[in-house]
Design a protein around this motif. Structure first.
Motif, PDB file in Angstrom:
ATOM      1  N   ARG A  66       8.970  11.584  -6.369  1.00 26.71           N
ATOM      2  CA  ARG A  66      10.312  11.051  -6.573  1.00 26.71           C
ATOM      3  C   ARG A  66      10.414  10.310  -7.900  1.00 26.71           C
ATOM      4  O   ARG A  66      11.434  10.401  -8.593  1.00 26.71           O
ATOM      5  CB  ARG A  66      10.664  10.098  -5.416  1.00 26.71           C
ATOM      6  CG  ARG A  66      12.060   9.503  -5.509  1.00 26.71           C
ATOM      7  CD  ARG A  66      13.098  10.582  -5.326  1.00 26.71           C
ATOM      8  NE  ARG A  66      14.441  10.066  -5.508  1.00 26.71           N
ATOM      9  CZ  ARG A  66      15.543  10.799  -5.440  1.00 26.71           C
ATOM     10  NH1 ARG A  66      15.444  12.119  -5.247  1.00 26.71           N
ATOM     11  NH2 ARG A  66      16.725  10.261  -5.589  1.00 26.71           N
ATOM     12  N   GLN A  67       9.352   9.594  -8.311  1.00 27.06           N
ATOM     13  CA  GLN A  67       9.384   8.847  -9.556  1.00 27.06           C
ATOM     14  C   GLN A  67       9.546   9.786 -10.761  1.00 27.06           C
ATOM     15  O   GLN A  67      10.255   9.481 -11.718  1.00 27.06           O
ATOM     16  CB  GLN A  67       8.108   8.006  -9.720  1.00 27.06           C
ATOM     17  CG  GLN A  67       7.929   6.916  -8.678  1.00 27.06           C
ATOM     18  CD  GLN A  67       7.300   7.448  -7.385  1.00 27.06           C
ATOM     19  OE1 GLN A  67       7.117   8.659  -7.245  1.00 27.06           O
ATOM     20  NE2 GLN A  67       6.982   6.540  -6.442  1.00 27.06           N
ATOM     21  N   VAL A  68       8.851  10.912 -10.694  1.00 29.13           N
ATOM     22  CA  VAL A  68       8.956  11.872 -11.797  1.00 29.13           C
ATOM     23  C   VAL A  68      10.377  12.422 -11.907  1.00 29.13           C
ATOM     24  O   VAL A  68      10.959  12.532 -12.991  1.00 29.13           O
ATOM     25  CB  VAL A  68       7.932  13.009 -11.612  1.00 29.13           C
ATOM     26  CG1 VAL A  68       8.098  14.065 -12.692  1.00 29.13           C
ATOM     27  CG2 VAL A  68       6.517  12.458 -11.632  1.00 29.13           C
ATOM     28  N   ASP A  70      13.185  10.972 -10.882  1.00 36.95           N
ATOM     29  CA  ASP A  70      14.097   9.941 -11.373  1.00 36.95           C
ATOM     30  C   ASP A  70      13.981   9.779 -12.878  1.00 36.95           C
ATOM     31  O   ASP A  70      14.980   9.628 -13.595  1.00 36.95           O
ATOM     32  CB  ASP A  70      13.794   8.614 -10.673  1.00 36.95           C
ATOM     33  CG  ASP A  70      14.169   8.656  -9.196  1.00 36.95           C
ATOM     34  OD1 ASP A  70      14.964   9.569  -8.826  1.00 36.95           O
ATOM     35  OD2 ASP A  70      13.673   7.811  -8.425  1.00 36.95           O
ATOM     36  N   ARG A  71      12.745   9.803 -13.410  1.00 35.38           N
ATOM     37  CA  ARG A  71      12.560   9.637 -14.847  1.00 35.38           C
ATOM     38  C   ARG A  71      13.180  10.799 -15.612  1.00 35.38           C
ATOM     39  O   ARG A  71      13.836  10.613 -16.647  1.00 35.38           O
ATOM     40  CB  ARG A  71      11.067   9.540 -15.163  1.00 35.38           C
ATOM     41  CG  ARG A  71      10.774   9.352 -16.645  1.00 35.38           C
ATOM     42  CD  ARG A  71       9.293   9.035 -16.872  1.00 35.38           C
ATOM     43  NE  ARG A  71       8.448  10.061 -16.283  1.00 35.38           N
ATOM     44  CZ  ARG A  71       8.173  11.245 -16.901  1.00 35.38           C
ATOM     45  NH1 ARG A  71       8.702  11.502 -18.084  1.00 35.38           N
ATOM     46  NH2 ARG A  71       7.382  12.120 -16.339  1.00 35.38           N
ATOM     47  N   LEU A  72      12.984  12.011 -15.102  1.00 32.93           N
ATOM     48  CA  LEU A  72      13.556  13.178 -15.774  1.00 32.93           C
ATOM     49  C   LEU A  72      15.089  13.129 -15.782  1.00 32.93           C
ATOM     50  O   LEU A  72      15.737  13.439 -16.779  1.00 32.93           O
ATOM     51  CB  LEU A  72      13.071  14.474 -15.104  1.00 32.93           C
ATOM     52  CG  LEU A  72      11.587  14.792 -15.255  1.00 32.93           C
ATOM     53  CD1 LEU A  72      11.225  16.017 -14.435  1.00 32.93           C
ATOM     54  CD2 LEU A  72      11.233  15.025 -16.714  1.00 32.93           C
ATOM     55  N   ASN A  74      16.984  10.400 -15.579  1.00 30.09           N
ATOM     56  CA  ASN A  74      17.446   9.334 -16.469  1.00 30.09           C
ATOM     57  C   ASN A  74      17.379   9.766 -17.923  1.00 30.09           C
ATOM     58  O   ASN A  74      18.299   9.517 -18.716  1.00 30.09           O
ATOM     59  CB  ASN A  74      16.607   8.079 -16.259  1.00 30.09           C
ATOM     60  CG  ASN A  74      16.897   7.421 -14.919  1.00 30.09           C
ATOM     61  OD1 ASN A  74      18.002   7.554 -14.384  1.00 30.09           O
ATOM     62  ND2 ASN A  74      15.907   6.709 -14.368  1.00 30.09           N
ATOM     63  N   ASP A  75      16.296  10.459 -18.307  1.00 28.99           N
ATOM     64  CA  ASP A  75      16.180  10.940 -19.682  1.00 28.99           C
ATOM     65  C   ASP A  75      17.286  11.944 -20.003  1.00 28.99           C
ATOM     66  O   ASP A  75      17.861  11.940 -21.100  1.00 28.99           O
ATOM     67  CB  ASP A  75      14.802  11.581 -19.902  1.00 28.99           C
ATOM     68  CG  ASP A  75      13.678  10.555 -19.882  1.00 28.99           C
ATOM     69  OD1 ASP A  75      13.994   9.348 -20.028  1.00 28.99           O
ATOM     70  OD2 ASP A  75      12.505  10.958 -19.704  1.00 28.99           O
ATOM     71  N   ARG A  76      17.574  12.779 -19.035  1.00 31.50           N
ATOM     72  CA  ARG A  76      18.623  13.784 -19.251  1.00 31.50           C
ATOM     73  C   ARG A  76      19.983  13.129 -19.449  1.00 31.50           C
ATOM     74  O   ARG A  76      20.766  13.507 -20.324  1.00 31.50           O
ATOM     75  CB  ARG A  76      18.676  14.740 -18.048  1.00 31.50           C
ATOM     76  CG  ARG A  76      19.785  15.780 -18.110  1.00 31.50           C
ATOM     77  CD  ARG A  76      19.573  16.715 -19.260  1.00 31.50           C
ATOM     78  NE  ARG A  76      20.590  17.751 -19.294  1.00 31.50           N
ATOM     79  CZ  ARG A  76      20.722  18.653 -20.262  1.00 31.50           C
ATOM     80  NH1 ARG A  76      19.872  18.617 -21.292  1.00 31.50           N
ATOM     81  NH2 ARG A  76      21.674  19.559 -20.217  1.00 31.50           N
ATOM     82  N   LYS A  78      20.573  10.059 -20.554  1.00 28.48           N
ATOM     83  CA  LYS A  78      20.612   9.372 -21.846  1.00 28.48           C
ATOM     84  C   LYS A  78      20.876  10.359 -22.977  1.00 28.48           C
ATOM     85  O   LYS A  78      21.667  10.104 -23.898  1.00 28.48           O
ATOM     86  CB  LYS A  78      19.298   8.641 -22.086  1.00 28.48           C
ATOM     87  CG  LYS A  78      19.091   7.434 -21.172  1.00 28.48           C
ATOM     88  CD  LYS A  78      17.735   6.791 -21.446  1.00 28.48           C
ATOM     89  CE  LYS A  78      17.511   5.599 -20.513  1.00 28.48           C
ATOM     90  NZ  LYS A  78      16.175   4.976 -20.729  1.00 28.48           N
TER      91      LYS A  78
END
Length: 271
Positions: A66-68, A70-72, A74-76, A78
């Motif tokens: 799940r952490q991976v 969420d990070r992907l 959020n980067d998308r 931004k």
């Protein structure tokens, strides 16, 4: 198979996942195409590498933590916001540049137009141009002058006769039973044939007529047809036409209606 079709199937071919006939067709192509063969060599290590992947690795790739995710995400988000901001800024710069260009063009064009208007020399008409202008104005006023000088309604309008080298002749005929009469004016034409002017009296309005020109040898020639109108009677205007018969060879003129019925017969004098 084309190179594009072969390259799309090279991965499956390297893994041995193709049907035998498809694999044979690709091998036949690879035997003659160096570019596709080189691309297949680059995929040779894929099969051995995939053999080292465990089922656990496949599960992790299929469902990342799940952490991976969420990070992907959020980067998308931004990158999307940054892209929109850049597009808005670029559009603003473009509009400002376009507005400045239009304003510059308007400012530069206005003095040029004023300078051109100031530099245009005044043209003084030559004596010949003045004469042409005077003749044109006289021609425009001619119809009004003619109308003012024309006689009253009781006067009849004489038929306009063009100037000819040979004088024309006039012949008359009458149908006493119907009270019809006709006048035929004939002028020899220099190129052969005869020009005619026909006037009829007493024939009912809206009757369509034409003239049958009969030669001394019995040959007949018909003129164009015309329809009698009240205006023609009021103007006393003749109908103009031509015949291919020479005037010296004409015996008579028969004015007939559309059905060929004789209305008035006009004989040439002495015939």
């Amino acid at each position: 198979m084309t190179c594009e079709e072969v390259r799309l199937a090279l991965g499956a071919h390297a893994l041995g996942a193709l049907e035998p006939d498809e694999a044979l067709e690709i091998d036949t192509h690879l035997a003659t195409c160096e570019a596709c063969g080189a691309e297949l060599l680059e995929l040779d290590g894929v099969a051995s590498f995939l053999g080292k992947v465990s089922e656990r690795d496949v599960e992790l790739v299929a469902s990342p933590p799940r952490q991976v995710l969420d990070r992907l995400l959020n980067d998308r988000a931004k990158r999307s916001r940054r892209g929109r901001l850049l597009l808005v800024a670029a559009a603003s710069v473009a509009l400002l540049g376009l507005g400045g260009t239009v304003w510059t063009v308007i400012q530069e064009t206005a003095p040029q137009q004023q300078t051109s208007a100031a530099e245009a020399p005044s043209v003084t008409p030559s004596p010949m141009e003045k004469a042409d202008s005077f003749m044109a104005s006289e021609g425009d006023q001619a119809p009004d002058a003619r109308r003012e000088a024309s006689p009253g309604p009781t006067a009849s309008k004489a038929p306009a006769t063009p100037s000819r080298a040979v004088a024309g002749r006039e012949f008359t005929g009458e149908n006493e039973a119907k009270a019809y009469s006709a006048i035929v004016m004939a002028w020899p034409l220099s190129g052969g044939g005869t020009e005619l002017g026909i006037q009829v009296v007493g024939v009912p309005v809206d009757t369509t007529c034409r003239v049958r020109v009969v030669g001394k040898d019995g040959r007949e020639d018909f003129t164009d047809s015309w329809t009698i109108s009240r205006e023609a009677y009021a103007d006393n205007a003749p109908f103009k036409s031509t015949t291919t018969l020479a005037m010296k060879n004409i015996a008579r003129f028969d004015v007939v209606d559309q059905a060929g019925t004789l209305l008035v017969r006009v004989k040439v004098a002495g015939k």
